[in-house]
Design a protein around this motif. Structure first.
Motif, PDB file in Angstrom:
ATOM      1  N   ASP A  49       0.812  -0.966   0.119  1.00 36.66           N
ATOM      2  CA  ASP A  49       0.121   0.411   0.283  1.00 36.66           C
ATOM      3  C   ASP A  49       1.058   1.189  -0.369  1.00 36.66           C
ATOM      4  O   ASP A  49       0.589   2.171  -0.866  1.00 36.66           O
ATOM      5  N   THR A 100      -6.023   1.002  -1.768  1.00 33.90           N
ATOM      6  CA  THR A 100      -4.604   0.353  -0.717  1.00 33.90           C
ATOM      7  C   THR A 100      -5.152  -0.394   0.302  1.00 33.90           C
ATOM      8  O   THR A 100      -5.994   0.440   1.356  1.00 33.90           O
ATOM      9  N   ALA A 107      -6.605  -0.020   5.915  1.00 37.64           N
ATOM     10  CA  ALA A 107      -6.932   0.863   4.813  1.00 37.64           C
ATOM     11  C   ALA A 107      -6.518   2.104   4.694  1.00 37.64           C
ATOM     12  O   ALA A 107      -6.594   3.493   4.823  1.00 37.64           O
ATOM     13  N   GLU A 131     -14.846   3.107  -3.668  1.00 38.89           N
ATOM     14  CA  GLU A 131     -13.864   2.486  -2.954  1.00 38.89           C
ATOM     15  C   GLU A 131     -13.625   1.602  -1.853  1.00 38.89           C
ATOM     16  O   GLU A 131     -12.676   0.456  -1.603  1.00 38.89           O
ATOM     17  N   HIS A 134     -14.466  -1.876  -2.153  1.00 35.77           N
ATOM     18  CA  HIS A 134     -13.018  -2.958  -2.531  1.00 35.77           C
ATOM     19  C   HIS A 134     -12.741  -3.563  -0.718  1.00 35.77           C
ATOM     20  O   HIS A 134     -11.932  -4.322  -0.811  1.00 35.77           O
ATOM     21  N   THR A 140      -8.980  -4.666  -1.584  1.00 33.41           N
ATOM     22  CA  THR A 140      -7.277  -4.500  -1.736  1.00 33.41           C
ATOM     23  C   THR A 140      -6.127  -4.871  -1.728  1.00 33.41           C
ATOM     24  O   THR A 140      -5.095  -4.672  -2.350  1.00 33.41           O
ATOM     25  N   MET A 244      -5.743  -0.654 -10.223  1.00 29.84           N
ATOM     26  CA  MET A 244      -6.413  -1.049  -8.742  1.00 29.84           C
ATOM     27  C   MET A 244      -7.037   0.580  -8.672  1.00 29.84           C
ATOM     28  O   MET A 244      -7.985   0.794  -7.845  1.00 29.84           O
TER      29      MET A 244
END
Length: 305
Positions: A49, A100, A107, A131, A134, A140, A244
Motif C-alpha cells: 500500500d 489500497t 486501508a 473504493e 473494495h 485491496t 487498482m
C-alpha cells in the motif's frame, strides 16, 4: 471467502514464478524463485500500500486541509460500518481514484485533484463509496499482491532475455520463451480477471453505500471521458497498478476485450442502471442521500485541498 481466493491466487502466482525459475535455471532456479516469491509476498503484504501511494505521489489529508473530501469519506465509512481509512489526494489532472491496504483496519483511499475538481459532491461520494466497497470486500490486498507478483514475473522475463537461461537444462530455451512471453502473459491475464470481476461487485456495493446507483453511473461516465483525454504520467510509468483504479488510467484502454484491465464503462453503467431499477428507481432514502438531493448537479465541490 476472499481469504481463500487470495491464498489460491498467491499459490498460483508463486507456482508460476517457481515453474519459470525451474525452466530457466533448473532446480536451483526454482529454489531461488521460491525464496524470492516468499520474500515478495511478505513484503507486499506489509508494504504494497505504501509503495502504490508513493508511486503516485499521494499526500495524506485530514479534516483541516481537505474538510469536505474528508467528511464525505468519513460519512461513507460510517454507512459501511468500516474503520475510518487514511485519506489521500493525488495532484494529477486525470480524474481517477483507488483504494489500497491489507485490511479494513489499515486501508487508504486516494482521489486525484482532477476527480475532485470535475465531479459533483454526489459523484465524488459515489466514487469513494466504490473504493470503500473494495476495502470492505477485502479486494485491496489481493489487488496489490497481484500487481507485485505480476511485476516480479515480468522481471523474470527480463532476466531470461539478458542471461539466456540454464544452458545445462535441455528445456532452458523453453524456459526463456516462457519467462519472456507465456509467464508475463499469464500473470497479466490473472491480474485482469481479478480486477474485472471485482469491479462489478464494488460498483454494486458502492451504490448501496452511497445510496444511489446513478451517482456512480454519472461519475464513471465523466471519469472515463477524462481518462481518455488526460494522460496520467505516473500510471503510464507504473502500468502494473492500473487495475487498482476505478477506471483504467492508461490511455487507449476503452474496450471490454481480452486485454482490458476493467469492464467497459458502458457495461458498468448498464449494470448500475439495472440496479437503480431494482431499487425502485430511487435511492433507499427516497432520492436523498446524506449529501443533498440526488439531482443537484450544482452541489459544492470544495475546498478539496
Amino acid at each position: 471467502m476472499n481469504y481463500v481466493r487470495t491464498a489460491m491466487l498467491i499459490a498460483f502466482m508463486t507456482a508460476l514464478f517457481m515453474g519459470v525459475g525451474l525452466l530457466i535455471g533448473g532446480s536451483n532456479g526454482m529454489l531461488i524463485a521460491l525464496f524470492i516469491a516468499i520474500g515478495m509476498n511478505v513484503f507486499a503484504y506489509w508494504n504494497s500500500d505504501k509503495m502504490v501511494l508513493r508511486m503516485h505521489r499521494a499526500k495524506e489529508v485530514d479534516q483541516r486541509n481537505a474538510p469536505e473530501y474528508y467528511r464525505i469519506v468519513e460519512q461513507l465509512a460510517r454507512n459501511a460500518d468500516l474503520p475510518m481509512p487514511k485519506v489521500y489526494i493525488i495532484d494529477n489532472p486525470q480524474p481517477n481514484a483507488f483504494a489500497t491496504g491489507r485490511n479494513p483496519e489499515n486501508a487508504a483511499v486516494a482521489a486525484t485533484t482532477g476527480l475532485l475538481n470535475s465531479l459533483t459532491r454526489e459523484e465524488v461520494a459515489a466514487v469513494m463509496a466504490h473504493e470503500l466497497a473494495h476495502v470492505q470486500n477485502r479486494d485491496t490486498l489481493i489487488m496489490t499482491i497481484t500487481a507485485t507478483l505480476a511485476g516480479a514475473i515480468s522481471m523474470l522475463g527480463n532476466f531470461a532475455f539478458f542471461f539466456g537461461g540454464n544452458r545445462n537444462n535441455p528445456l532452458g530455451i523453453i524456459g526463456v520463451l516462457a519467462a519472456m512471453i507465456v509467464a508475463p502473459f499469464a500473470a497479466m491475464m490473472v491480474q485482469m480477471a481479478i480486477s474485472r470481476t471485482r469491479e462489478y461487485a464494488a460498483d454494486r456495493r458502492g451504490a448501496e453505500i452511497c445510496g444511489n446507483p446513478m451517482w456512480l453511473a454519472s461519475a464513471l461516465q465523466k471519469i472515463a471521458g477524462g481518462a481518455r483525454r488526460v494522460v496520467n504520467e505516473d500510471a503510464e510509468r507504473n502500468p502494473a497498478t492500473a487495475h487498482m483504479f476505478i477506471i483504467n488510467p492508461l490511455n487507449g484502454q476503452r474496450m471490454d476485450g481480452l486485454f482490458s484491465t476493467h469492464p467497459s464503462t458502458e457495461n458498468r453503467i448498464a449494470a448500475l442502471t439495472e440496479l437503480h431499477r431494482e431499487m425502485g428507481g430511487a435511492s433507499p432514502q427516497g432520492g436523498n442521500g446524506p449529501w443533498g438531493r440526488a439531482g443537484d448537479t450544482d452541489a459544492p465541490r470544495g475546498p478539496w485541498s
